[in-house]
Scaffold this motif. Structure first.
Motif, PDB file in Angstrom:
ATOM      1  N   LYS A   1       0.818  -1.219   0.000  1.00  0.00           N
ATOM      2  CA  LYS A   1       0.000   0.000   0.000  1.00  0.00           C
ATOM      3  C   LYS A   1       0.849   1.264   0.000  1.00  0.00           C
ATOM      4  CE  LYS A   1      -3.473  -2.794   0.367  1.00  0.00           C
ATOM      5  NZ  LYS A   1      -4.275  -3.139  -0.840  1.00  0.00           N
ATOM      6  N   GLU A   2       2.036   1.174  -0.615  1.00  0.00           N
ATOM      7  CA  GLU A   2       2.895   2.348  -0.698  1.00  0.00           C
ATOM      8  C   GLU A   2       2.343   3.320  -1.744  1.00  0.00           C
ATOM      9  OE1 GLU A   2       6.956   1.414  -1.403  1.00  0.00           O
ATOM     10  OE2 GLU A   2       7.239   0.402   0.518  1.00  0.00           O
ATOM     11  N   ARG A   3       2.532   4.611  -1.482  1.00  0.00           N
ATOM     12  CA  ARG A   3       2.039   5.645  -2.383  1.00  0.00           C
ATOM     13  C   ARG A   3       2.924   5.721  -3.623  1.00  0.00           C
ATOM     14  NH1 ARG A   3       3.127  11.005  -3.463  1.00  0.00           N
ATOM     15  NH2 ARG A   3       4.917  10.918  -2.029  1.00  0.00           N
ATOM     16  N   ILE A   4       2.294   5.898  -4.767  1.00  0.00           N
ATOM     17  CA  ILE A   4       3.030   6.103  -6.014  1.00  0.00           C
ATOM     18  C   ILE A   4       3.053   7.595  -6.302  1.00  0.00           C
ATOM     19  CG2 ILE A   4       3.103   5.670  -8.494  1.00  0.00           C
ATOM     20  CD1 ILE A   4       1.840   3.010  -8.059  1.00  0.00           C
ATOM     21  N   ALA A   5       4.242   8.162  -6.362  1.00  0.00           N
ATOM     22  CA  ALA A   5       4.387   9.592  -6.607  1.00  0.00           C
ATOM     23  C   ALA A   5       4.001   9.931  -8.046  1.00  0.00           C
ATOM     24  CB  ALA A   5       5.831  10.017  -6.332  1.00  0.00           C
ATOM     25  N   ALA A   6       3.692  11.214  -8.266  1.00  0.00           N
ATOM     26  CA  ALA A   6       3.287  11.665  -9.601  1.00  0.00           C
ATOM     27  C   ALA A   6       4.381  11.384 -10.628  1.00  0.00           C
ATOM     28  CB  ALA A   6       2.949  13.145  -9.565  1.00  0.00           C
ATOM     29  N   SER A   7       5.644  11.601 -10.230  1.00  0.00           N
ATOM     30  CA  SER A   7       6.757  11.363 -11.152  1.00  0.00           C
ATOM     31  C   SER A   7       6.849   9.890 -11.526  1.00  0.00           C
ATOM     32  CB  SER A   7       8.078  11.814 -10.513  1.00  0.00           C
ATOM     33  OG  SER A   7       8.318  11.115  -9.304  1.00  0.00           O
ATOM     34  N   GLN A   8       6.545   8.995 -10.565  1.00  0.00           N
ATOM     35  CA  GLN A   8       6.573   7.565 -10.842  1.00  0.00           C
ATOM     36  C   GLN A   8       5.449   7.169 -11.796  1.00  0.00           C
ATOM     37  OE1 GLN A   8       6.472   6.407  -6.635  1.00  0.00           O
ATOM     38  NE2 GLN A   8       8.456   5.416  -6.923  1.00  0.00           N
ATOM     39  N   THR A   9       4.284   7.792 -11.623  1.00  0.00           N
ATOM     40  CA  THR A   9       3.155   7.532 -12.530  1.00  0.00           C
ATOM     41  C   THR A   9       3.521   7.931 -13.954  1.00  0.00           C
ATOM     42  OG1 THR A   9       1.571   7.917 -10.744  1.00  0.00           O
ATOM     43  CG2 THR A   9       0.727   8.014 -12.997  1.00  0.00           C
ATOM     44  N   ILE A  10       4.154   9.098 -14.091  1.00  0.00           N
ATOM     45  CA  ILE A  10       4.592   9.550 -15.416  1.00  0.00           C
ATOM     46  C   ILE A  10       5.593   8.559 -16.008  1.00  0.00           C
ATOM     47  CG2 ILE A  10       5.836  11.363 -16.663  1.00  0.00           C
ATOM     48  CD1 ILE A  10       4.723  13.364 -14.631  1.00  0.00           C
ATOM     49  N   GLY A  11       6.502   8.078 -15.154  1.00  0.00           N
ATOM     50  CA  GLY A  11       7.491   7.106 -15.618  1.00  0.00           C
ATOM     51  C   GLY A  11       6.837   5.822 -16.106  1.00  0.00           C
ATOM     52  N   ILE A  12       5.835   5.344 -15.391  1.00  0.00           N
ATOM     53  CA  ILE A  12       5.131   4.126 -15.793  1.00  0.00           C
ATOM     54  C   ILE A  12       4.431   4.331 -17.135  1.00  0.00           C
ATOM     55  CG2 ILE A  12       3.203   2.587 -15.208  1.00  0.00           C
ATOM     56  CD1 ILE A  12       3.948   3.003 -12.262  1.00  0.00           C
ATOM     57  N   VAL A  13       3.790   5.495 -17.299  1.00  0.00           N
ATOM     58  CA  VAL A  13       3.100   5.800 -18.563  1.00  0.00           C
ATOM     59  C   VAL A  13       4.104   5.866 -19.714  1.00  0.00           C
ATOM     60  CG1 VAL A  13       1.775   7.548 -19.802  1.00  0.00           C
ATOM     61  CG2 VAL A  13       1.185   6.991 -17.443  1.00  0.00           C
ATOM     62  N   LEU A  14       5.248   6.507 -19.474  1.00  0.00           N
ATOM     63  CA  LEU A  14       6.279   6.591 -20.521  1.00  0.00           C
ATOM     64  C   LEU A  14       6.803   5.203 -20.879  1.00  0.00           C
ATOM     65  CD1 LEU A  14       8.408   9.712 -19.494  1.00  0.00           C
ATOM     66  CD2 LEU A  14       6.787   9.499 -21.381  1.00  0.00           C
ATOM     67  N   GLY A  15       6.951   4.340 -19.868  1.00  0.00           N
ATOM     68  CA  GLY A  15       7.400   2.981 -20.128  1.00  0.00           C
ATOM     69  C   GLY A  15       6.426   2.211 -21.003  1.00  0.00           C
ATOM     70  N   LEU A  16       5.142   2.364 -20.719  1.00  0.00           N
ATOM     71  CA  LEU A  16       4.110   1.704 -21.530  1.00  0.00           C
ATOM     72  C   LEU A  16       4.083   2.277 -22.950  1.00  0.00           C
ATOM     73  CD1 LEU A  16       1.215   1.491 -18.901  1.00  0.00           C
ATOM     74  CD2 LEU A  16       2.741  -0.339 -19.641  1.00  0.00           C
ATOM     75  N   ALA A  17       4.265   3.602 -23.052  1.00  0.00           N
ATOM     76  CA  ALA A  17       4.298   4.237 -24.374  1.00  0.00           C
ATOM     77  C   ALA A  17       5.480   3.723 -25.188  1.00  0.00           C
ATOM     78  CB  ALA A  17       4.381   5.758 -24.218  1.00  0.00           C
ATOM     79  N   ALA A  18       6.622   3.519 -24.512  1.00  0.00           N
ATOM     80  CA  ALA A  18       7.811   3.010 -25.205  1.00  0.00           C
ATOM     81  C   ALA A  18       7.553   1.600 -25.740  1.00  0.00           C
ATOM     82  CB  ALA A  18       8.996   2.994 -24.245  1.00  0.00           C
ATOM     83  N   CYS A  19       6.860   0.782 -24.956  1.00  0.00           N
ATOM     84  CA  CYS A  19       6.517  -0.575 -25.408  1.00  0.00           C
ATOM     85  C   CYS A  19       5.637  -0.531 -26.649  1.00  0.00           C
ATOM     86  CB  CYS A  19       5.810  -1.337 -24.285  1.00  0.00           C
ATOM     87  SG  CYS A  19       6.856  -1.672 -22.860  1.00  0.00           S
ATOM     88  N   ALA A  20       4.695   0.416 -26.667  1.00  0.00           N
ATOM     89  CA  ALA A  20       3.809   0.569 -27.827  1.00  0.00           C
ATOM     90  C   ALA A  20       4.610   0.974 -29.065  1.00  0.00           C
ATOM     91  CB  ALA A  20       2.726   1.613 -27.531  1.00  0.00           C
ATOM     92  N   LEU A  21       5.575   1.870 -28.866  1.00  0.00           N
ATOM     93  CA  LEU A  21       6.417   2.295 -29.992  1.00  0.00           C
ATOM     94  C   LEU A  21       7.251   1.141 -30.536  1.00  0.00           C
ATOM     95  CD1 LEU A  21       7.709   5.805 -28.805  1.00  0.00           C
ATOM     96  CD2 LEU A  21       6.050   5.319 -30.616  1.00  0.00           C
ATOM     97  N   LEU A  22       7.765   0.319 -29.621  1.00  0.00           N
ATOM     98  CA  LEU A  22       8.545  -0.842 -30.058  1.00  0.00           C
ATOM     99  C   LEU A  22       7.673  -1.814 -30.847  1.00  0.00           C
ATOM    100  CD1 LEU A  22      10.753  -1.555 -26.916  1.00  0.00           C
ATOM    101  CD2 LEU A  22      11.501  -0.674 -29.119  1.00  0.00           C
ATOM    102  N   ALA A  23       6.421  -1.967 -30.422  1.00  0.00           N
ATOM    103  CA  ALA A  23       5.501  -2.859 -31.126  1.00  0.00           C
ATOM    104  C   ALA A  23       5.208  -2.327 -32.533  1.00  0.00           C
ATOM    105  CB  ALA A  23       4.206  -2.996 -30.332  1.00  0.00           C
ATOM    106  N   LEU A  24       5.067  -1.003 -32.643  1.00  0.00           N
ATOM    107  CA  LEU A  24       4.779  -0.388 -33.943  1.00  0.00           C
ATOM    108  C   LEU A  24       6.004  -0.409 -34.849  1.00  0.00           C
ATOM    109  CD1 LEU A  24       2.699   2.730 -32.815  1.00  0.00           C
ATOM    110  CD2 LEU A  24       1.851   0.667 -33.947  1.00  0.00           C
ATOM    111  N   GLY A  25       7.206  -0.297 -34.187  1.00  0.00           N
ATOM    112  CA  GLY A  25       8.448  -0.241 -34.967  1.00  0.00           C
ATOM    113  C   GLY A  25       8.935  -1.595 -35.399  1.00  0.00           C
TER     114      GLY A  25
END
Length: 285
Positions: free
Chosen positions: A261-285
């Motif tokens: 139940k640890e809190r996820i900071a806003a910066s960590q949330t952004i990092g997770i979203v960027l990581g998922l976006a990178a995976c999508a780019l790799l799939a498209l590439g």
């Protein structure tokens, strides 16, 4: 397939780090690693009987080097995390372990598309953001902590490069050799500490009902992470597999959020979203 197994490797490593860190709060980190390595070696041996293993001279040689790198990586990682701060040491290690294989792969002639290059940049930013927890008092790492983080990153990068260099028809032989060599070096380290510091080789608490399952789960996650990475590199480029695997801090953070139940900071949330976006780019590439 490289993307799928690369992400499976990242999650497995993240799981191993999460439960291993909890166990390391109860007993010495080296003891946790030695027991988990022993269990992981057993799993690797069983899987090698199912998948197959070809122990050629080249496979044994690269496996030995990977084993040496694994012992260095684990030892330096725990030393860096002990000195802290974890929020800087962990992502720094992940970034280094990802960048070296990328440089190595590109230098060897592997071409990356524009989308793949963008994904590499996004993943590196994501790893840093995921590991950063903002606070009023930010502790900077000491030169020694930075040195240990560098050593850990180079060690993990070495594991990735040497595993990638093994023959595709060698099965899980490289992993078995790597585990055996890494375990032998860790046991030597524990023996040295036991003699020098006159402490127990492994604490009794390691075999308690609350600690042992965590250690065994850490060993399982770690060896599966290696297996998935090995498959990922054999299905595609080393650079892509290493970059995806470096997302393992996301798995650790999400597990801490769900289980502890640890809190996820806003910066960590952004990092997770960027990581998922990178995976999508790799799939498209």
């Amino acid at each position: 397939m490289t993307i799928i197994f690369g992400l499976l490797s990242a999650f497995s490593y993240g799981l191993a780090d999460f439960v291993g860190a909890i166990a390391a709060k109860k007993i010495r980190a080296l003891a946790v690693t030695a027991i988990s390595f022993s269990f992981g070696l057993g799993i690797a041996l069983v899987l090698s009987q199912i998948v197959g293993a070809e122990y050629s001279a080249q496979t044994i040689q690269t496996g030995i080097w990977a084993g040496i790198c694994s012992a260095v990586a684990i030892s330096c990682l725990y030393a860096a995390l002990a000195l802290g701060p974890i929020s800087i040491a962990s992502p720094l290690t992940a970034v280094i372990s990802a960048m070296i294989p990328v440089i190595f792969d590109v230098a060897a002639g592997q071409a990356l598309s524009g989308l793949a290059t963008l994904a590499v940049v996004l993943v590196l930013v994501a790893v840093v953001l995921v590991g950063f927890v903002p606070g009023e008092k930010v502790k900077l790492p000491s030169p020694l902590a930075l040195l240990y983080s560098l050593g850990a990153g180079l060690g993990f990068a070495g594991i990735f490069v040497f595993l990638d260099a093994t023959a595709k028809d060698s099965g899980l032989a490289p992993l078995v050799v790597m585990r055996a060599v890494g375990l032998a070096l860790l046991l030597l380290g524990l023996s040295y500490l036991a003699i020098k510091s006159k402490v127990r080789f492994i604490e009794k608490a390691a075999f308690s009902k609350t600690t042992l399952p965590l250690i065994l789960l850490a060993g399982t996650g770690d060896v599966l992470g290696n297996v998935f990475f090995l498959i990922a590199t054999r299905e595609g480029a080393l650079a892509i597999a290493a970059i995806l695997t470096s997302l393992y801090p996301i798995g650790t953070i999400l597990l801490a959020w769900v289980v502890l139940k640890e809190r996820i900071a806003a910066s960590q949330t952004i990092g997770i979203v960027l990581g998922l976006a990178a995976c999508a780019l790799l799939a498209l590439g």
